[in-house]
Every structure is written in structure tokens, then in C-alpha cells.
Design an enzyme around this catalytic site. Structure first.
Site, mmCIF file in Angstrom:
data_model
loop_
_atom_site.group_PDB
_atom_site.id
_atom_site.type_symbol
_atom_site.label_atom_id
_atom_site.label_comp_id
_atom_site.label_asym_id
_atom_site.label_seq_id
_atom_site.Cartn_x
_atom_site.Cartn_y
_atom_site.Cartn_z
ATOM 1 N N ARG A 168 0.087 7.688 -2.918
ATOM 2 C CA ARG A 168 0.592 8.805 -2.106
ATOM 3 C C ARG A 168 2.085 9.024 -2.351
ATOM 4 O O ARG A 168 2.565 10.151 -2.332
ATOM 5 C CB ARG A 168 0.295 8.544 -0.621
ATOM 6 C CG ARG A 168 -1.163 8.846 -0.258
ATOM 7 C CD ARG A 168 -1.552 8.259 1.057
ATOM 8 N NE ARG A 168 -1.656 6.801 0.977
ATOM 9 C CZ ARG A 168 -1.576 5.987 2.015
ATOM 10 N NH1 ARG A 168 -1.349 6.472 3.217
ATOM 11 N NH2 ARG A 168 -1.701 4.683 1.858
ATOM 12 N N TRP A 169 2.807 7.960 -2.585
ATOM 13 C CA TRP A 169 4.240 8.084 -2.913
ATOM 14 C C TRP A 169 4.400 8.970 -4.146
ATOM 15 O O TRP A 169 5.241 9.861 -4.186
ATOM 16 C CB TRP A 169 4.813 6.691 -3.177
ATOM 17 C CG TRP A 169 6.266 6.656 -3.538
ATOM 18 C CD1 TRP A 169 7.321 6.520 -2.675
ATOM 19 C CD2 TRP A 169 6.838 6.741 -4.865
ATOM 20 N NE1 TRP A 169 8.506 6.516 -3.376
ATOM 21 C CE2 TRP A 169 8.233 6.659 -4.722
ATOM 22 C CE3 TRP A 169 6.292 6.881 -6.142
ATOM 23 C CZ2 TRP A 169 9.101 6.702 -5.811
ATOM 24 C CZ3 TRP A 169 7.155 6.931 -7.237
ATOM 25 C CH2 TRP A 169 8.548 6.851 -7.059
ATOM 26 N N ASP A 211 0.813 -1.222 0.000
ATOM 27 C CA ASP A 211 0.000 0.000 0.000
ATOM 28 C C ASP A 211 0.849 1.276 0.000
ATOM 29 O O ASP A 211 1.970 1.286 0.518
ATOM 30 C CB ASP A 211 -0.931 -0.014 1.227
ATOM 31 C CG ASP A 211 -2.020 1.038 1.113
ATOM 32 O OD1 ASP A 211 -2.408 1.382 -0.017
ATOM 33 O OD2 ASP A 211 -2.481 1.524 2.161
ATOM 34 N N GLY A 212 0.289 2.325 -0.571
ATOM 35 C CA GLY A 212 0.919 3.652 -0.516
ATOM 36 C C GLY A 212 1.508 4.126 -1.836
ATOM 37 O O GLY A 212 2.161 5.168 -1.880
ATOM 38 N N ARG A 222 2.234 -4.345 6.481
ATOM 39 C CA ARG A 222 1.481 -3.335 5.746
ATOM 40 C C ARG A 222 2.201 -1.987 5.814
ATOM 41 O O ARG A 222 2.160 -1.306 6.844
ATOM 42 C CB ARG A 222 0.066 -3.140 6.272
ATOM 43 C CG ARG A 222 -0.644 -2.053 5.447
ATOM 44 C CD ARG A 222 -2.122 -1.922 5.691
ATOM 45 N NE ARG A 222 -2.696 -1.075 4.652
ATOM 46 C CZ ARG A 222 -3.949 -1.114 4.237
ATOM 47 N NH1 ARG A 222 -4.764 -1.970 4.767
ATOM 48 N NH2 ARG A 222 -4.373 -0.312 3.289
ATOM 49 N N HIS A 268 2.427 3.179 -8.960
ATOM 50 C CA HIS A 268 2.194 1.739 -9.164
ATOM 51 C C HIS A 268 3.393 1.103 -9.862
ATOM 52 O O HIS A 268 3.794 -0.013 -9.538
ATOM 53 C CB HIS A 268 0.926 1.519 -9.985
ATOM 54 C CG HIS A 268 -0.316 1.934 -9.256
ATOM 55 N ND1 HIS A 268 -0.561 1.574 -7.953
ATOM 56 C CD2 HIS A 268 -1.372 2.700 -9.638
ATOM 57 C CE1 HIS A 268 -1.719 2.086 -7.569
ATOM 58 N NE2 HIS A 268 -2.230 2.783 -8.560
ATOM 59 N N ARG A 306 -4.845 -1.254 9.112
ATOM 60 C CA ARG A 306 -6.010 -2.103 8.861
ATOM 61 C C ARG A 306 -5.649 -3.219 7.891
ATOM 62 O O ARG A 306 -4.620 -3.197 7.253
ATOM 63 C CB ARG A 306 -7.180 -1.264 8.346
ATOM 64 C CG ARG A 306 -6.891 -0.453 7.087
ATOM 65 C CD ARG A 306 -8.128 0.314 6.603
ATOM 66 N NE ARG A 306 -7.812 1.177 5.490
ATOM 67 C CZ ARG A 306 -7.779 2.518 5.544
ATOM 68 N NH1 ARG A 306 -8.060 3.137 6.671
ATOM 69 N NH2 ARG A 306 -7.464 3.225 4.477
ATOM 70 N N LEU A 344 10.040 -21.397 -3.566
ATOM 71 C CA LEU A 344 9.147 -20.436 -2.896
ATOM 72 C C LEU A 344 7.816 -20.468 -3.629
ATOM 73 O O LEU A 344 7.784 -20.540 -4.856
ATOM 74 C CB LEU A 344 9.754 -19.020 -3.008
ATOM 75 C CG LEU A 344 8.867 -17.824 -2.653
ATOM 76 C CD1 LEU A 344 8.657 -17.747 -1.140
ATOM 77 C CD2 LEU A 344 9.483 -16.515 -3.134
ATOM 78 N N SER A 375 -7.486 -5.560 -4.778
ATOM 79 C CA SER A 375 -8.566 -6.122 -3.958
ATOM 80 C C SER A 375 -9.891 -6.081 -4.708
ATOM 81 O O SER A 375 -10.044 -5.350 -5.697
ATOM 82 C CB SER A 375 -8.694 -5.341 -2.645
ATOM 83 O OG SER A 375 -9.301 -4.085 -2.878
ATOM 84 N N THR A 376 -10.860 -6.856 -4.206
ATOM 85 C CA THR A 376 -12.198 -6.838 -4.818
ATOM 86 C C THR A 376 -12.816 -5.435 -4.691
ATOM 87 O O THR A 376 -13.723 -5.086 -5.437
ATOM 88 C CB THR A 376 -13.129 -7.876 -4.142
ATOM 89 O OG1 THR A 376 -12.982 -7.781 -2.717
ATOM 90 C CG2 THR A 376 -12.794 -9.283 -4.563
ATOM 91 N N GLU A 435 1.163 -12.389 13.032
ATOM 92 C CA GLU A 435 1.816 -11.208 13.620
ATOM 93 C C GLU A 435 1.690 -10.064 12.617
ATOM 94 O O GLU A 435 1.864 -10.271 11.408
ATOM 95 C CB GLU A 435 3.304 -11.491 13.883
ATOM 96 C CG GLU A 435 3.560 -12.656 14.824
ATOM 97 C CD GLU A 435 3.071 -12.396 16.236
ATOM 98 O OE1 GLU A 435 3.054 -11.221 16.672
ATOM 99 O OE2 GLU A 435 2.678 -13.370 16.915
HETATM 100 C C1 IPE Z 1 -5.298 -2.588 0.017
HETATM 101 O O1 IPE Z 1 -4.983 -1.263 -0.226
HETATM 102 C C2 IPE Z 1 -5.307 -3.377 -1.241
HETATM 103 C C3 IPE Z 1 -4.018 -3.527 -1.918
HETATM 104 C C4 IPE Z 1 -2.864 -3.103 -1.502
HETATM 105 C C5 IPE Z 1 -4.070 -4.275 -3.139
HETATM 106 P P1 IPE Z 1 -6.127 -0.160 -0.401
HETATM 107 O O2 IPE Z 1 -5.447 1.126 -0.628
HETATM 108 O O3 IPE Z 1 -7.120 -0.578 -1.415
HETATM 109 O O4 IPE Z 1 -6.826 -0.197 1.028
HETATM 110 P P2 IPE Z 1 -7.772 0.860 1.719
HETATM 111 O O5 IPE Z 1 -8.837 1.225 0.722
HETATM 112 O O6 IPE Z 1 -6.939 2.041 2.069
HETATM 113 O O7 IPE Z 1 -8.291 0.158 2.920
HETATM 114 C C1 IPE Z 2 -1.583 0.170 -3.297
HETATM 115 O O1 IPE Z 2 -1.336 1.523 -3.360
HETATM 116 C C2 IPE Z 2 -1.812 -0.457 -4.645
HETATM 117 C C3 IPE Z 2 -3.195 -0.851 -4.899
HETATM 118 C C4 IPE Z 2 -4.193 -0.822 -4.059
HETATM 119 C C5 IPE Z 2 -3.481 -1.332 -6.232
HETATM 120 P P1 IPE Z 2 -2.534 2.540 -3.436
HETATM 121 O O2 IPE Z 2 -2.918 2.724 -4.864
HETATM 122 O O3 IPE Z 2 -3.643 2.153 -2.539
HETATM 123 O O4 IPE Z 2 -1.843 3.867 -2.908
HETATM 124 P P2 IPE Z 2 -2.424 4.883 -1.860
HETATM 125 O O5 IPE Z 2 -2.825 4.093 -0.653
HETATM 126 O O6 IPE Z 2 -3.582 5.556 -2.515
HETATM 127 O O7 IPE Z 2 -1.303 5.798 -1.577
HETATM 128 MG MG MG Z 3 -4.051 2.466 -0.579
#
Ligand code: IPE
Ligand code: IPE
Ligand code: MG
Length: 257
Positions: A34-35, A30-31, A198, A47, A204, A141, A75-76, A217
Site C-alpha cells: 500500500r505504501w 506490514d503495509g 504491527r 518491499h 490482527r 542481539l 508468512s506461510t 503487549e
Molecule cells: C503479515 O502480513 C505477514 C508479513 C508481514 C510477513 P500480511 O499482509 O500477509 O497479512 P494479512 O494477509 O493482511 O493478514
Molecule cells: C508486508 O507488506 C510484506 C509482506 C507480507 C511480505 P504487504 O506486502 O503485505 O503490504 P500490504 O499490506 O499489501 O500493503
Molecule cells: Mg499486508
């Protein structure tokens, strides 16, 4: 003491002194958005940068002996994003697979895809199937890539399967045990994740392996996934080494009382 502490903190993290290695590591990558935003770049650049981290993560797992790695890629719930972003991600998955799977195969990595096929393009599904077939016999792996994955839908599908088995008199209602249930999940036959990482600052689970992570963990980091490099993974593995996992027992106990 102060000096000793400083010296100790400066010792570079190494994969050699990890005393306890998770058999199954899961990561919510995640992130990315924002990065990119912080750099004035479009989310797509985040991405792309996030994808760069995957190779490094696989390398560390091979190095330290993690046997199962699950990466949450889509994610779904991510279908709720703007169609341009969804399309970019699907395209990125296709392109990355074309380049990376051969390399993963060379390293004896077995690639699995967990999640629903519904909604994915036929081209992507074909690539996923081919990747799985090609790498099926590899044993260094197991890399689970979670695309169109959601823990709740996984549980619902497993429940439907079990119910069908009951209706067909293949099992009795009492036959719906925890292990019968686990065996109907995408991760059937695999150990539950020992450690879930995470990055991205959110504390979360976002529908990731919700059944399987009952005793996992958890490690959270404020760094964004594209900044979560080798050092960071090692830091998380060191954190895991220090955890005492009790599974409901009392401290230090070896056996069920
Ligand atoms: C969780 O990240 C799903 C993936 C990293 C693939 P999200 O960015 O979708 O999660 P929320 O919406 O902040 O909970
Ligand atoms: C995770 O990064 C990748 C996917 C959910 C596909 P995000 O796209 O959720 O990036 P942020 O959380 O918006 O920074
Ligand atoms: Mg995200």
C-alpha cells in the site's frame, strides 16, 4: 497547562528515557504494497523500501538493549500471492542477506531463521544456513527472521514431535507440559515476545507467534512499514514502558498469591 502539554509533546523521543525495555520485540512488517500503491509505484518498490527499515530497527535494538528481535518477513499464507511477487520477495531476501549478514555479524548480531524450509529455494536455504553458522556465537542481539513462518504450522510440527516422543516412550503424555511444548517451537530457549508492533493499519496477528504471544503487549499503527522509522519505533518502546503487565495477578502485586 496547555503550554506545558505542548512543550511536553514537542520533546523529541529519545532512547535514553525508555524506562522499561522489552527483552523480546516482534514486528509484523506490514503495509509495503500500500505504501508503494499510494506513490503510484509497483508493490516491489514497497518491499525494497521496507527492507531499508530493517537496518534502523536493528540499530535501535542494539542501542536500547533489546536482546531478541523477531521480524515477520514472509508468512506461510504469503505463498498465495502472485508468483511474480513471491519470486521478487525471495530474490530480495537472497540479495539482502548477501549484503547485510556481514554487517550484522560485525555488530555481534546472531541471526536465526524461523519457519519451514520446505518450498524455499536451495540457494536461499544455503544462505540461511551459512548466516546462522557464521553468527552462531554472537550475543549482542538475536535476530529471528520469520520466512515461510506460520504459528499454526509451528504448533502442528511441535505436536508431531511430542507425539513421536510419546510413541517412542521418551516421555509420558503427562510430560507434555507447557515448557516441553515451548521447547519444540522455533523460538525454543528464547523468552516470549514482550511487545509486538504491527504497522500497516490492520489490527490482527496474521499467524505470528500465536503460542508465544499469549501475554504480549500489542502496538498497532496506521503508518505503513516503509514509513515506520526510528521515531516510530521509539514511540512504540515508550508505549511499552508505560504498560503494567499483570499476567493474571492484581495491580501492583509482586508475587504469586
Ligand atoms: C503479515 O502480513 C505477514 C508479513 C508481514 C510477513 P500480511 O499482509 O500477509 O497479512 P494479512 O494477509 O493482511 O493478514
Ligand atoms: C508486508 O507488506 C510484506 C509482506 C507480507 C511480505 P504487504 O506486502 O503485505 O503490504 P500490504 O499490506 O499489501 O500493503
Ligand atoms: Mg499486508
Amino acid at each position: 497547562m496547555g503550554l506545558f502539554k505542548k512543550w511536553f509533546q514537542d520533546v523529541p523521543l529519545s532512547s535514553q528515557n525508555i524506562t522499561k525495555v522489552p527483552l523480546h520485540l516482534a514486528i509484523i512488517m506490514d503495509g509495503n504494497g500500500r505504501w508503494a500503491g499510494k506513490r503510484g509505484l509497483p508493490r516491489s518498490a514497497g518491499h525494497r523500501a521496507g527492507m531499508e527499515r530493517v537496518r534502523e530497527t536493528v540499530e535501535i535494538c542494539l542501542e536500547v538493549g533489546v536482546k531478541y528481535l523477531t521480524l515477520y518477513a514472509f508468512s506461510t499464507e504469503n505463498w498465495r500471492r502472485p508468483v511474480e511477487e513471491v519470486n521478487f520477495l525471495m530474490d530480495l531476501f537472497e540479495k539482502s542477506m548477501k549484503v547485510e549478514v556481514a554487517k550484522l555479524h560485525q555488530h555481534k548480531v546472531r541471526v536465526r531463521f524461523i519457519g519451514l524450509r520446505h518450498g524455499l529455494s536451495p540457494t536461499l536455504i544455503k544462505l540461511m544456513d551459512e548466516s546462522q553458522e557464521l553468527t552462531e556465537a554472537n550475543d549482542a542481539l538475536t535476530l529471528n527472521i520469520a520466512i515461510n513462518y506460520g504459528g499454526r504450522s509451528e504448533i502442528v510440527v511441535a505436536t508431531q514431535e511430542l507425539l513421536r516422543a510419546v510413541v517412542n516412550h521418551e516421555i509420558t503424555p503427562e510430560g507434555i507440559t507447557e515448557s516441553a511444548f515451548s521447547n519444540r517451537l522455533f523460538t525454543s530457549g528464547q523468552p516470549d515476545p514482550d511487545l509486538l508492533i504491527r504497522p500497516g493499519g490492520e489490527h490482527r496477528i496474521s499467524n505470528m507467534l500465536i503460542w508465544q504471544s499469549a501475554y504480549t503487549e500489542l502496538y498497532f499503527s496506521d503508518l505503513f512499514w516503509p514509513d515506520f522509522g526510528r521515531e516510530q519505533i521509539l514511540k512504540a518502546l515508550h508505549y511499552y514502558s508505560k504498560r503494567e503487565r499483570r499476567f493474571g495477578r492484581v495491580e501492583g502485586a509482586q508475587h504469586d498469591a
